[in-house]
Design an enzyme around this catalytic site. Sequence first.
Site, PDB file in Angstrom:
ATOM      1  N   HIS A  16      26.009  33.450  73.497  1.00  0.00           N
ATOM      2  CA  HIS A  16      25.722  33.037  74.881  1.00  0.00           C
ATOM      3  C   HIS A  16      25.313  34.257  75.718  1.00  0.00           C
ATOM      4  O   HIS A  16      24.391  34.188  76.532  1.00  0.00           O
ATOM      5  CB  HIS A  16      26.963  32.414  75.541  1.00  0.00           C
ATOM      6  CG  HIS A  16      27.431  31.145  74.916  1.00  0.00           C
ATOM      7  ND1 HIS A  16      28.705  30.990  74.412  1.00  0.00           N
ATOM      8  CD2 HIS A  16      26.810  29.957  74.734  1.00  0.00           C
ATOM      9  CE1 HIS A  16      28.853  29.752  73.946  1.00  0.00           C
ATOM     10  NE2 HIS A  16      27.712  29.114  74.121  1.00  0.00           N
ATOM     11  N   LYS A  40      35.601  15.978  75.781  1.00  0.00           N
ATOM     12  CA  LYS A  40      35.438  17.033  74.773  1.00  0.00           C
ATOM     13  C   LYS A  40      36.774  17.720  74.567  1.00  0.00           C
ATOM     14  O   LYS A  40      37.490  18.000  75.526  1.00  0.00           O
ATOM     15  CB  LYS A  40      34.388  18.049  75.240  1.00  0.00           C
ATOM     16  CG  LYS A  40      32.970  17.598  74.963  1.00  0.00           C
ATOM     17  CD  LYS A  40      32.040  18.786  74.788  1.00  0.00           C
ATOM     18  CE  LYS A  40      30.679  18.345  74.308  1.00  0.00           C
ATOM     19  NZ  LYS A  40      29.768  19.469  74.068  1.00  0.00           N
ATOM     20  N   ARG A  89      19.134  28.547  68.233  1.00  0.00           N
ATOM     21  CA  ARG A  89      19.570  29.484  67.194  1.00  0.00           C
ATOM     22  C   ARG A  89      18.830  29.260  65.887  1.00  0.00           C
ATOM     23  O   ARG A  89      18.514  30.199  65.173  1.00  0.00           O
ATOM     24  CB  ARG A  89      21.084  29.317  66.933  1.00  0.00           C
ATOM     25  CG  ARG A  89      21.933  29.785  68.092  1.00  0.00           C
ATOM     26  CD  ARG A  89      23.343  29.307  67.950  1.00  0.00           C
ATOM     27  NE  ARG A  89      23.377  27.833  67.918  1.00  0.00           N
ATOM     28  CZ  ARG A  89      24.482  27.122  67.921  1.00  0.00           C
ATOM     29  NH1 ARG A  89      25.648  27.716  67.920  1.00  0.00           N
ATOM     30  NH2 ARG A  89      24.445  25.812  67.921  1.00  0.00           N
ATOM     31  N   SER A 127      30.649  28.764  69.286  1.00  0.00           N
ATOM     32  CA  SER A 127      32.044  28.786  69.761  1.00  0.00           C
ATOM     33  C   SER A 127      32.950  28.168  68.709  1.00  0.00           C
ATOM     34  O   SER A 127      34.071  28.646  68.486  1.00  0.00           O
ATOM     35  CB  SER A 127      32.170  28.008  71.070  1.00  0.00           C
ATOM     36  OG  SER A 127      31.381  28.580  72.068  1.00  0.00           O
TER      37      SER A 127
HETATM   38  O1  PNS Z   1      27.220  24.030  74.926  1.00  0.00           O
HETATM   39  P1  PNS Z   1      26.833  22.610  74.627  1.00  0.00           P
HETATM   40  O2  PNS Z   1      28.052  21.773  74.323  1.00  0.00           O
HETATM   41  O3  PNS Z   1      25.772  22.503  73.559  1.00  0.00           O
HETATM   42  O4  PNS Z   1      26.172  22.045  75.993  1.00  0.00           O
HETATM   43  C1  PNS Z   1      25.752  20.701  76.082  1.00  0.00           C
HETATM   44  C2  PNS Z   1      25.475  20.287  77.539  1.00  0.00           C
HETATM   45  C3  PNS Z   1      26.662  20.596  78.412  1.00  0.00           C
HETATM   46  C4  PNS Z   1      24.268  21.031  78.069  1.00  0.00           C
HETATM   47  C5  PNS Z   1      25.187  18.750  77.515  1.00  0.00           C
HETATM   48  O5  PNS Z   1      26.189  18.092  76.799  1.00  0.00           O
HETATM   49  C6  PNS Z   1      25.098  18.146  78.905  1.00  0.00           C
HETATM   50  O6  PNS Z   1      24.191  18.418  79.648  1.00  0.00           O
HETATM   51  N1  PNS Z   1      26.083  17.293  79.251  1.00  0.00           N
HETATM   52  C7  PNS Z   1      26.144  16.636  80.538  1.00  0.00           C
HETATM   53  C8  PNS Z   1      25.921  15.130  80.406  1.00  0.00           C
HETATM   54  C9  PNS Z   1      24.450  14.789  80.386  1.00  0.00           C
HETATM   55  O7  PNS Z   1      23.701  15.115  81.277  1.00  0.00           O
HETATM   56  N2  PNS Z   1      24.022  14.081  79.320  1.00  0.00           N
HETATM   57  C10 PNS Z   1      22.640  13.632  79.179  1.00  0.00           C
HETATM   58  C11 PNS Z   1      21.788  14.578  78.383  1.00  0.00           C
HETATM   59  S1  PNS Z   1      21.691  14.055  76.715  1.00  0.00           S
END
Ligand code: PNS
Length: 161
Positions: A16, A40, A89, A127
């Site tokens: 990150h 989560k 990645r 993570s």
């Molecule tokens: O670090 P991560 O877990 O890959 O991040 C994922 C994240 C937080 C960017 C994604 O899960 C997110 O935007 N969640 C908020 C809910 C949302 O907007 N969902 C619709 C998009 S599919």
Amino acid sequence: MKVIYPGSFDPVTNGHLDIITRCSEKFDEVIISVLNNNKKNSIFTVDERIELIKESTLHLKNIQIDSFSGLLTEYAKRKNCSTIVRGLRAVSDFEYEMQMALVNRKLYPQLETIFMVSSSKVSFLSSSVVKEIASFKGEISCFVPEIVEAALIEKFKGGTR
Ligand code: PNS
């Protein structure tokens, strides 16, 4: 340009930080936004995750750290920001990221998702991998900042969670 770099950051890793550092060089303002999602299974609370990011980015001047719940698109609108940055990645990340970018654009047509390719030095990191190693008391100092290493050691002090 102002961008949002959203994620779970449970916890922040050197992967990150690679993206955060490069964002801070390329963009005027970077909002690092921690997802606050009870569903989560996070090991760190949102406040802990924010604090770990704060401590790991003290040297960077143009970043803000925040949290959000609900839809990312609604949060981006509230922040008056139409650019999201995500790290890529490997090819395996692509399908999920592509779907998320397309869904987000459907919900907020002005929203652009910019993908930054991770440095090859950290492209294997996540993570989850770091937490797994920490849970078995493995060496994690080359994967996370010192403050995060200490926090993970503390979390897993009593054994695996
Ligand atoms: O670090 P991560 O877990 O890959 O991040 C994922 C994240 C937080 C960017 C994604 O899960 C997110 O935007 N969640 C908020 C809910 C949302 O907007 N969902 C619709 C998009 S599919």
